[in-house]
Design a protein around this motif. Structure first.
Motif, PDB file in Angstrom:
ATOM      1  N   VAL A   1     -36.549 -19.024  42.822  1.00 30.38           N
ATOM      2  CA  VAL A   1     -35.264 -19.234  42.145  1.00 30.38           C
ATOM      3  C   VAL A   1     -34.511 -17.930  41.929  1.00 30.38           C
ATOM      4  O   VAL A   1     -33.394 -17.946  41.386  1.00 30.38           O
ATOM      5  CB  VAL A   1     -35.456 -19.959  40.787  1.00 30.38           C
ATOM      6  N   ALA A   2     -35.068 -16.821  42.377  1.00 31.79           N
ATOM      7  CA  ALA A   2     -34.425 -15.523  42.139  1.00 31.79           C
ATOM      8  C   ALA A   2     -33.033 -15.450  42.761  1.00 31.79           C
ATOM      9  O   ALA A   2     -32.143 -14.762  42.243  1.00 31.79           O
ATOM     10  CB  ALA A   2     -35.311 -14.401  42.680  1.00 31.79           C
ATOM     11  N   ALA A   3     -32.830 -16.157  43.857  1.00 33.18           N
ATOM     12  CA  ALA A   3     -31.537 -16.088  44.553  1.00 33.18           C
ATOM     13  C   ALA A   3     -30.516 -17.085  44.019  1.00 33.18           C
ATOM     14  O   ALA A   3     -29.381 -17.117  44.504  1.00 33.18           O
ATOM     15  CB  ALA A   3     -31.755 -16.330  46.050  1.00 33.18           C
ATOM     16  N   TRP A   4     -30.887 -17.894  43.017  1.00 28.79           N
ATOM     17  CA  TRP A   4     -29.974 -18.939  42.542  1.00 28.79           C
ATOM     18  C   TRP A   4     -29.264 -18.518  41.256  1.00 28.79           C
ATOM     19  O   TRP A   4     -29.386 -19.158  40.221  1.00 28.79           O
ATOM     20  CB  TRP A   4     -30.718 -20.259  42.358  1.00 28.79           C
ATOM     21  N   TRP A   5     -28.501 -17.397  41.363  1.00 27.12           N
ATOM     22  CA  TRP A   5     -27.707 -16.957  40.227  1.00 27.12           C
ATOM     23  C   TRP A   5     -26.563 -17.946  39.987  1.00 27.12           C
ATOM     24  O   TRP A   5     -26.159 -18.701  40.876  1.00 27.12           O
ATOM     25  CB  TRP A   5     -27.194 -15.541  40.468  1.00 27.12           C
ATOM     26  N   PRO A   6     -26.042 -18.008  38.773  1.00 30.81           N
ATOM     27  CA  PRO A   6     -25.074 -19.058  38.408  1.00 30.81           C
ATOM     28  C   PRO A   6     -23.840 -19.134  39.300  1.00 30.81           C
ATOM     29  O   PRO A   6     -23.333 -20.234  39.561  1.00 30.81           O
ATOM     30  CB  PRO A   6     -24.701 -18.703  36.968  1.00 30.81           C
ATOM     31  N   GLU A   7     -23.341 -18.005  39.779  1.00 34.77           N
ATOM     32  CA  GLU A   7     -22.150 -18.045  40.630  1.00 34.77           C
ATOM     33  C   GLU A   7     -22.440 -18.737  41.956  1.00 34.77           C
ATOM     34  O   GLU A   7     -21.574 -19.431  42.507  1.00 34.77           O
ATOM     35  CB  GLU A   7     -21.623 -16.630  40.864  1.00 34.77           C
TER      36      GLU A   7
ATOM     37  N   LEU B   1     -38.912 -32.738  41.127  1.00 33.61           N
ATOM     38  CA  LEU B   1     -39.830 -31.607  40.968  1.00 33.61           C
ATOM     39  C   LEU B   1     -39.118 -30.395  40.375  1.00 33.61           C
ATOM     40  O   LEU B   1     -39.678 -29.672  39.543  1.00 33.61           O
ATOM     41  CB  LEU B   1     -40.452 -31.232  42.315  1.00 33.61           C
ATOM     42  N   ALA B   2     -37.869 -30.168  40.792  1.00 33.05           N
ATOM     43  CA  ALA B   2     -37.113 -29.029  40.273  1.00 33.05           C
ATOM     44  C   ALA B   2     -36.885 -29.157  38.768  1.00 33.05           C
ATOM     45  O   ALA B   2     -36.977 -28.170  38.027  1.00 33.05           O
ATOM     46  CB  ALA B   2     -35.777 -28.903  41.008  1.00 33.05           C
ATOM     47  N   TRP B   3     -36.583 -30.373  38.298  1.00 38.69           N
ATOM     48  CA  TRP B   3     -36.384 -30.563  36.857  1.00 38.69           C
ATOM     49  C   TRP B   3     -37.700 -30.547  36.100  1.00 38.69           C
ATOM     50  O   TRP B   3     -37.761 -30.097  34.940  1.00 38.69           O
ATOM     51  CB  TRP B   3     -35.596 -31.843  36.601  1.00 38.69           C
ATOM     52  N   ILE B   4     -38.783 -31.007  36.713  1.00 36.89           N
ATOM     53  CA  ILE B   4     -40.098 -30.859  36.079  1.00 36.89           C
ATOM     54  C   ILE B   4     -40.446 -29.379  35.963  1.00 36.89           C
ATOM     55  O   ILE B   4     -41.008 -28.937  34.946  1.00 36.89           O
ATOM     56  CB  ILE B   4     -41.173 -31.629  36.869  1.00 36.89           C
ATOM     57  N   ASN B   5     -40.110 -28.591  36.989  1.00 41.59           N
ATOM     58  CA  ASN B   5     -40.338 -27.142  36.907  1.00 41.59           C
ATOM     59  C   ASN B   5     -39.641 -26.543  35.688  1.00 41.59           C
ATOM     60  O   ASN B   5     -40.191 -25.679  34.995  1.00 41.59           O
ATOM     61  CB  ASN B   5     -39.826 -26.451  38.173  1.00 41.59           C
ATOM     62  N   VAL B   6     -38.417 -26.999  35.418  1.00 35.75           N
ATOM     63  CA  VAL B   6     -37.682 -26.505  34.249  1.00 35.75           C
ATOM     64  C   VAL B   6     -38.432 -26.859  32.970  1.00 35.75           C
ATOM     65  O   VAL B   6     -38.620 -26.017  32.075  1.00 35.75           O
ATOM     66  CB  VAL B   6     -36.253 -27.083  34.227  1.00 35.75           C
TER      67      VAL B   6
ATOM     68  N   HIS C   1     -44.083 -26.604  41.765  1.00 32.77           N
ATOM     69  CA  HIS C   1     -43.858 -26.765  43.204  1.00 32.77           C
ATOM     70  C   HIS C   1     -42.583 -26.044  43.604  1.00 32.77           C
ATOM     71  O   HIS C   1     -41.532 -26.218  42.968  1.00 32.77           O
ATOM     72  CB  HIS C   1     -43.742 -28.249  43.572  1.00 32.77           C
ATOM     73  N   VAL C   2     -42.676 -25.251  44.648  1.00 33.19           N
ATOM     74  CA  VAL C   2     -41.503 -24.574  45.198  1.00 33.19           C
ATOM     75  C   VAL C   2     -40.684 -25.596  45.971  1.00 33.19           C
ATOM     76  O   VAL C   2     -41.198 -26.276  46.871  1.00 33.19           O
ATOM     77  CB  VAL C   2     -41.906 -23.414  46.128  1.00 33.19           C
ATOM     78  N   VAL C   3     -39.418 -25.730  45.617  1.00 31.19           N
ATOM     79  CA  VAL C   3     -38.518 -26.660  46.315  1.00 31.19           C
ATOM     80  C   VAL C   3     -37.223 -25.922  46.650  1.00 31.19           C
ATOM     81  O   VAL C   3     -36.815 -25.003  45.937  1.00 31.19           O
ATOM     82  CB  VAL C   3     -38.213 -27.912  45.468  1.00 31.19           C
ATOM     83  N   GLU C   4     -36.588 -26.333  47.717  1.00 32.05           N
ATOM     84  CA  GLU C   4     -35.349 -25.692  48.162  1.00 32.05           C
ATOM     85  C   GLU C   4     -34.234 -26.726  48.255  1.00 32.05           C
ATOM     86  O   GLU C   4     -34.459 -27.871  48.651  1.00 32.05           O
ATOM     87  CB  GLU C   4     -35.550 -25.022  49.531  1.00 32.05           C
ATOM     88  N   HIS C   5     -33.037 -26.303  47.896  1.00 29.74           N
ATOM     89  CA  HIS C   5     -31.876 -27.190  48.004  1.00 29.74           C
ATOM     90  C   HIS C   5     -31.475 -27.355  49.465  1.00 29.74           C
ATOM     91  O   HIS C   5     -31.291 -26.376  50.185  1.00 29.74           O
ATOM     92  CB  HIS C   5     -30.705 -26.605  47.217  1.00 29.74           C
ATOM     93  N   ARG C   6     -31.347 -28.610  49.900  1.00 28.90           N
ATOM     94  CA  ARG C   6     -30.896 -28.909  51.258  1.00 28.90           C
ATOM     95  C   ARG C   6     -29.581 -29.677  51.248  1.00 28.90           C
ATOM     96  O   ARG C   6     -28.874 -29.706  52.244  1.00 28.90           O
ATOM     97  CB  ARG C   6     -31.948 -29.732  52.013  1.00 28.90           C
ATOM     98  N   GLY C   7     -29.291 -30.319  50.144  1.00 27.57           N
ATOM     99  CA  GLY C   7     -28.072 -31.117  50.062  1.00 27.57           C
ATOM    100  C   GLY C   7     -28.244 -32.477  50.707  1.00 27.57           C
ATOM    101  O   GLY C   7     -29.279 -32.787  51.312  1.00 27.57           O
ATOM    102  N   PRO C   8     -27.239 -33.324  50.619  1.00 27.90           N
ATOM    103  CA  PRO C   8     -27.315 -34.662  51.222  1.00 27.90           C
ATOM    104  C   PRO C   8     -27.490 -34.585  52.733  1.00 27.90           C
ATOM    105  O   PRO C   8     -27.097 -33.606  53.377  1.00 27.90           O
ATOM    106  CB  PRO C   8     -25.971 -35.296  50.846  1.00 27.90           C
ATOM    107  N   ALA C   9     -28.061 -35.630  53.290  1.00 29.27           N
ATOM    108  CA  ALA C   9     -28.240 -35.680  54.740  1.00 29.27           C
ATOM    109  C   ALA C   9     -26.900 -35.751  55.454  1.00 29.27           C
ATOM    110  O   ALA C   9     -26.795 -35.372  56.627  1.00 29.27           O
ATOM    111  CB  ALA C   9     -29.098 -36.889  55.120  1.00 29.27           C
ATOM    112  N   GLU C  10     -25.872 -36.231  54.760  1.00 27.12           N
ATOM    113  CA  GLU C  10     -24.546 -36.383  55.358  1.00 27.12           C
ATOM    114  C   GLU C  10     -23.515 -35.815  54.380  1.00 27.12           C
ATOM    115  O   GLU C  10     -23.397 -36.289  53.249  1.00 27.12           O
ATOM    116  CB  GLU C  10     -24.290 -37.869  55.615  1.00 27.12           C
ATOM    117  N   VAL C  11     -22.795 -34.800  54.800  1.00 27.41           N
ATOM    118  CA  VAL C  11     -21.817 -34.158  53.921  1.00 27.41           C
ATOM    119  C   VAL C  11     -20.404 -34.431  54.444  1.00 27.41           C
ATOM    120  O   VAL C  11     -20.206 -34.700  55.633  1.00 27.41           O
ATOM    121  CB  VAL C  11     -22.060 -32.638  53.834  1.00 27.41           C
ATOM    122  N   PRO C  12     -19.411 -34.395  53.569  1.00 27.16           N
ATOM    123  CA  PRO C  12     -18.032 -34.647  54.005  1.00 27.16           C
ATOM    124  C   PRO C  12     -17.570 -33.674  55.084  1.00 27.16           C
ATOM    125  O   PRO C  12     -17.997 -32.514  55.141  1.00 27.16           O
ATOM    126  CB  PRO C  12     -17.233 -34.462  52.713  1.00 27.16           C
TER     127      PRO C  12
END
Length: 712
Positions: free
Chosen positions: A254-260, A317-322, A572-583
């Protein structure tokens, strides 16, 4: 006249109620039942409205293949035909030629018997249920992180005693209205409520902090919150060392997930990300000068808005990590939980109708579990099939060369509830035999070759397991109509005709006694629960093993240890991938779906109750989007995705994000548009996010009327 205490036929609260009457039923309050304290939503108060409905099925129906029309037949003719067709198909194509599809609204006894019928009578591996589309992502994540899946590992009333409640993707005030009183009581005693949702729902109106992310980005928001907690030194180091494992890898991830960065992905302002993290890390009940106080008790609850994604398991898993990083899981009045949706979504998957599980929440691939259940059933463990296809994968295999050629459906309206529903209807049509057991001619039953009329709530007894893991008893209030049979009787009748090696009981209490034995020693151990205990104690929380002295049940889990063998929770380490289909340019907005107050699930029951407003589908869109389209409230708009198109009236509202439209799923249409991308762990389809195009609907002229060209 009769009067019984029972429970609502709808959501997982399983609110207590009294039913009085004989020819007609009246609902009244059961104030002593603590889950709802006599409160009911409008669906609960009108629940008896389907009793005596003209649309009620009371005789088996057989489709005439020459005309395509149904004709009424007797039970013997219907069951003889179904058994003969099943036998013939299995003789040619093998045991897996027949599939079984169950439902999260079936009682524990029905769910158990359906699994036993599939595996011991049909010997098919092809069984799953619509609960796969309910909380499977939360179940997968909870099992991996905490070692055991029970939706809420604490009583619902604990919500009132926490300090900060975070609702991720839940519209509690509309989906479970009697539960919303806990939010009000929490705030009255000084607690704070956070709601995370792309829509400003009635639940969000009760919040102290409302966070409105882009659909499908809840995971990135959780990563950003944990980043701030780590950077500010707010994690509970002692708890991490004594009760968890794996934090170092998550901390680095999560080190790279700064608020901006989170703001660019989620649309949630960086300052609001920091505000949320500060609220979670706050201190309360300070004793005086120099006393920083104790950590706020934090409770994180997820629901379908966060879970029905192709990344749903990772999001949970990400919210359980929190919650773990803050030292909240296993702490009284705090931790993580899932708000189960369907009435028996919890119990429905614990006892055998899920593709990979045996009764007692045992794994079907575990040799010891197979031996135990086979011993209860009196069959050879080797005769039990292995793991089958998940719900949507099962539907996609129907009628294919190596897929099932027949399917029995109990308690599910697949044609409306499945994603990419038009293709699902095609797969159902490809079957050699479709048998549907239901109380009305639902959209799925209307496609069947054989329709079997079965008893509904209030006409039968059976246990359910609510969102807290509380096993409760629905009691029979009235005699079912002549010509109607219970699901247990249907399964027993088919088993006898198929030459079953095992006997299937038809008395629900007898089935529950067998279920107790099958679950004994498993993660979901019901062996110490009896119907009489449930009556005496207003429900019993599992696990509740049998023993020389009665076990009290387990209202609160994880207070001393988690469900893994070493007793530790897992990060558990998880990464954001986003929806399978984006606009994109062709489909520029997000489409999301959900429920409305007056309807439930596919609406097969609620749309037939006159006291419930049936508004039909609508498209909720922001005024800015409506202005760009040139439409206004009530005008028909057309929503298109890569899978289909639907038309419904616009409902213009500032509650929705300008880049998103919302359509409720209780009516035919929207699930023909939703994406069938699956979560790799839970096999949950992505109902809650796909790319869409919205336009003013073309004018529909009466038949035979030609359009008139207007000169420029």
């Amino acid at each position: 006249m009769t009067s019984v205490t029972t429970h609502c036929p709808y959501c997982s609260l399983q609110c207590g109620m009294r039913l009085t009457g004989r020819r007609s039923l009246e609902v009244s309050a059961w104030e002593e039942f603590e889950v709802n304290e006599g409160k009911l939503c409008r669906k609960g108060w009108s629940a008896a409205g389907l009793h005596g409905s003209r649309e009620r099925l009371t005789t088996p129906l057989l489709r005439d293949r020459a005309t395509g029309e149904f004709r009424a037949v007797g039970w013997d003719e219907a069951l003889d035909l179904v058994a003969a067709r099943i036998g013939a198909l299995q003789a040619v194509h093998g045991s897996d030629a027949v599939a079984v599809f169950g439902g999260g609204g079936l009682t524990n006894e029905k769910a158990y018997q359906l699994g036993k019928f599939a595996r011991a009578v049909l010997r098919t591996s092809q069984i799953d249920y619509n609960g796969r589309w309910c909380m499977s992502s939360a179940a997968s994540a909870g099992t991996r992180a905490l070692g055991l899946d029970r939706g809420l590992p604490f009583p619902l009333a604990d919500v009132e005693r926490t300090d900060v409640l975070v609702l991720v993707g839940s519209n509690l005030a509309e989906t479970m209205p009697p539960a919303a009183r806990h939010l009000d009581r929490l705030r009255e005693r000084g607690g704070r409520v956070v709601v995370i949702d792309p829509r400003r729902t009635p639940t969000a109106e009760r919040a102290d902090l409302f966070v409105q992310p882009v659909p499908g980005t809840d995971l990135a928001l959780a990563l950003g919150v944990l980043h701030v907690l780590v950077a500010s030194g707010a994690v509970d180091a002692d708890y991490l060392a004594s009760r968890t494992t794996g934090f170092a890898g998550v901390r680095d991830s999560v080190a790279a997930w700064w608020p901006e960065r989170v703001e660019r992905v989620t649309g949630v302002g960086a300052d609001q990300v920091r505000e949320l993290a500060a609220l979670l890390a706050s201190r309360v009940r300070a004793g005086g000068p120099g006393d920083p106080g104790e950590r706020a008790r934090v409770m994180v609850l997820t629901a379908r808005g966060a879970e029905q994604h192709s990344t749903g398991s990772d999001t949970v898993l990400a919210w359980i990590n929190v919650a773990l990083a803050l030292g909240q899981c296993g702490r009284e009045y705090a931790g993580y939980g899932c708000l189960t949706g369907q009435g028996n979504g919890q119990g429905g998957r614990e006892h055998g109708q899920k593709a990979d599980q045996l009764p007692g929440y045992r794994s079907i691939t575990d040799p010891a579990a197979r031996a135990h259940v086979a011993g209860v059933w009196g069959v050879d463990p080797e005769s039990l099939p292995g793991k089958g296809r998940s719900a949507y994968e099962l539907l996609m295999a129907l009628g294919t060369e190596d897929g099932p050629k027949a399917m029995l459906v109990h308690g599910s309206n697949i044609v409306l509830s499945a994603p990419n529903a038009a293709v699902v209807a095609e797969r159902l049509a490809a079957l050699d035999l479709l048998v549907v057991a239901d109380i009305v001619l639902s959209e799925t039953a209307a496609l069947a070759d054989v329709v079997l009329p079965v008893t509904q709530w209030a006409e039968e007894s059976g246990t359910m397991t609510n969102l807290e893991g509380r096993v409760i008893l629905r009691q029979r209030a009235v005699t079912p109509p002549a010509g109607v049979r219970t699901d247990l009787e249907v399964l027993a009748g088919l088993a006898a005709r198929l030459g079953s090696p095992v006997e299937l009981a038809t008395d629900p209490e007898e089935v529950f006694t067998e279920l107790r034995a099958a679950s004994a020693g498993g993660p979901a151990d019901y062996s110490g629960i009896t119907w009489q205990r449930i009556r005496d104690e207003q429900g019993v929380f599992w696990p509740c093993p049998d023993g020389p002295t009665p076990h009290p049940g387990t209202p609160r889990m994880f207070l001393e240890r988690f469900g893994h063998p070493d007793g530790l929770a897992r990060f558990h380490v998880v990464e954001h991938r986003g929806p399978a289909e984006v606009p994109d340019e062709d489909y520029p907005v997000h489409l999301t779906t959900g429920r409305v107050l007056a309807q439930y699930q596919s609406g097969a029951q609620t749309r037939r109750i006159r006291d419930l407003p049936d508004t039909g589908p609508f498209v909720e869109l922001h005024p800015l989007l409506a202005m760009r389209l040139g439409t206004c409230d009530g005008e028909p708009v057309e929503v298109t995705t890569r899978r289909g198109t639907m038309v419904a009236p616009a409902r213009v509202s500032e509650a929705i994000r300008p880049d998103t439209v919302f359509v409720p799923f209780h009516w035919a249409g929207v699930n023909r548009l939703t994406n069938d991308a699956l979560d790799p762990a839970s096999r949950m389809p992505e109902f809650k996010a796909c790319a869409a195009r919205v336009a003013v609907a073309p004018a529909v002229l009466p038949s035979g009327v030609e359009p008139v060209e207007v000169p420029a």
